[in-house]
Design an enzyme around this catalytic site. Sequence first.
Site, short mmCIF file in Angstrom:
data_model
loop_
_atom_site.label_atom_id
_atom_site.label_comp_id
_atom_site.label_asym_id
_atom_site.label_seq_id
_atom_site.Cartn_x
_atom_site.Cartn_y
_atom_site.Cartn_z
N LYS A 37 -11.72 -10.66 5.33
CA LYS A 37 -10.86 -9.61 4.81
C LYS A 37 -11.57 -8.26 4.83
CE LYS A 37 -7.35 -7.97 2.44
NZ LYS A 37 -6.00 -7.87 2.98
N LYS A 60 -2.76 -10.40 -1.81
CA LYS A 60 -1.83 -10.14 -2.91
C LYS A 60 -0.47 -10.82 -2.69
CE LYS A 60 1.15 -6.51 -1.54
NZ LYS A 60 0.81 -6.52 -0.14
N LYS A 109 2.51 -12.23 4.77
CA LYS A 109 3.76 -12.09 4.00
C LYS A 109 4.69 -13.26 4.31
CE LYS A 109 3.39 -7.06 4.03
NZ LYS A 109 2.55 -7.02 2.83
N GLY A 152 0.80 -1.22 0.00
CA GLY A 152 0.00 0.00 0.00
C GLY A 152 0.83 1.27 0.00
N ASN A 153 2.01 1.23 0.68
CA ASN A 153 2.83 2.44 0.80
C ASN A 153 3.47 2.85 -0.52
OD1 ASN A 153 4.63 0.19 0.91
ND2 ASN A 153 6.19 1.49 1.86
P1 ADP Z 1 1.24 -3.90 2.65
O1 ADP Z 1 0.34 -2.82 2.16
O2 ADP Z 1 2.65 -3.73 2.18
O3 ADP Z 1 0.71 -5.29 2.44
P2 ADP Z 1 0.69 -4.24 5.50
O4 ADP Z 1 0.29 -3.08 6.35
O5 ADP Z 1 -0.35 -5.24 5.12
O6 ADP Z 1 1.39 -3.62 4.23
O7 ADP Z 1 1.88 -5.04 6.21
C1 ADP Z 1 3.10 -4.40 6.57
C2 ADP Z 1 3.06 -3.94 8.01
O8 ADP Z 1 3.12 -5.07 8.91
C3 ADP Z 1 4.23 -3.11 8.46
O9 ADP Z 1 4.11 -1.77 8.06
C4 ADP Z 1 4.22 -3.28 9.99
O10 ADP Z 1 3.51 -2.22 10.58
C5 ADP Z 1 3.40 -4.55 10.20
N1 ADP Z 1 4.06 -5.62 10.97
C6 ADP Z 1 3.36 -6.53 11.72
N2 ADP Z 1 4.18 -7.41 12.30
C7 ADP Z 1 5.44 -7.08 11.92
C8 ADP Z 1 6.73 -7.61 12.23
N3 ADP Z 1 6.88 -8.68 13.00
N4 ADP Z 1 7.82 -7.02 11.67
C9 ADP Z 1 7.67 -5.94 10.89
N5 ADP Z 1 6.48 -5.38 10.57
C10 ADP Z 1 5.36 -5.94 11.08
MG MG Z 2 -1.10 -6.09 3.28
#
Ligand code: ADP
Ligand code: MG
Length: 315
Positions: A130, A215, A278, A12-13
Amino acid sequence: MAAKTAVVAIGGNSLIKDKFHQSVRDQYIAAKETCDHLVSMVSDGWRLAVVHGNGPQVGFIMRRSELSAHELHEVPMDACGADTQGALGYALQQNFQNEFRRFKIEANAVTVVTQMEVDGADPAFGNPSKPIGSFMEEEKAKERAEKDGWAVKEDSGRGWRRVVPSPRPLRIVEESAIRRLLDDGFVVICAGGGGIPVRKDADGLLEGVAAVIDKDLAAALLATRLGADLFVISTAVEQVALNYGKPDQRWLDSLSLSEAKRLLAEGKHFAAGSMAPKIQAVVEYLERGGKEALITSPEALERAMAGETGTWIRP
Ligand code: ADP
Ligand code: MG
């Protein structure tokens, strides 16, 4: 030497920096920044397939649809997926093309509207999980649940949202087209938002379904199917942490597949709906024979590729 292939899932970023920068123009500028970082991989000889998220953008379309319901037809979820693949693909491919021209790189970029087949009998359909669309007050959420049959849930203390099923991605319908375009030297933007969820009807014909595919899991499947040498998940953090957000938080330079599985099973390190899917995606890619995976941010990508940062996960 044959060029190496990387599948890069961008989060998303890469499209929305913050809530004050959400316009189409702002998203275009954010996409350009991510393309800037990815172009260095292309000039290093990598073949790239890029999978972007689309959660907030689908939310915007649904909100517009909601607000104009007195005058215009509603946009079904599969069409929201197709709309965002087109619009975000356009922003990404144009930025790639402009960057290639600026840096005099012989390459091109193209977007493939991608359908992802799911199983109509996937248990996810019985358990919508979701979150999608705008945040709502509890009262409003309960009203929509009653009036429109929405499944609604409270989302990590941020408010109430609609929830839809998130079935597993099984088959990339346009896989052979993606493969050929990569062979022809294109950076291929595909499976945006995890792909448009479709299933086969009784006659074996494809039809869209109201669901959202993760995704990162979709990108992992693509990485497996393409035999990718590297699976990159680009997100808002430079590295993955243990005890994330706690006083004893520890950033990880690398993880083995078995460590990743163990930590995922412990259930306390990686937040559900953000980092957990992820790690799950990386585990699946590596278990199916994938070589290596990297989780980092767009800004840190060049340094991570030089081995200086990011979290590397290997078998
Ligand atoms: P994206 O849009 O890239 O899928 P998400 O918000 O779904 O982003 O997932 C990424 C986020 O997961 C990071 O920005 C962080 O805040 C969070 N996060 C949760 N657990 C962890 C972890 N163990 N280490 C790092 N980030 C984490
Ligand atoms: Mg995500």
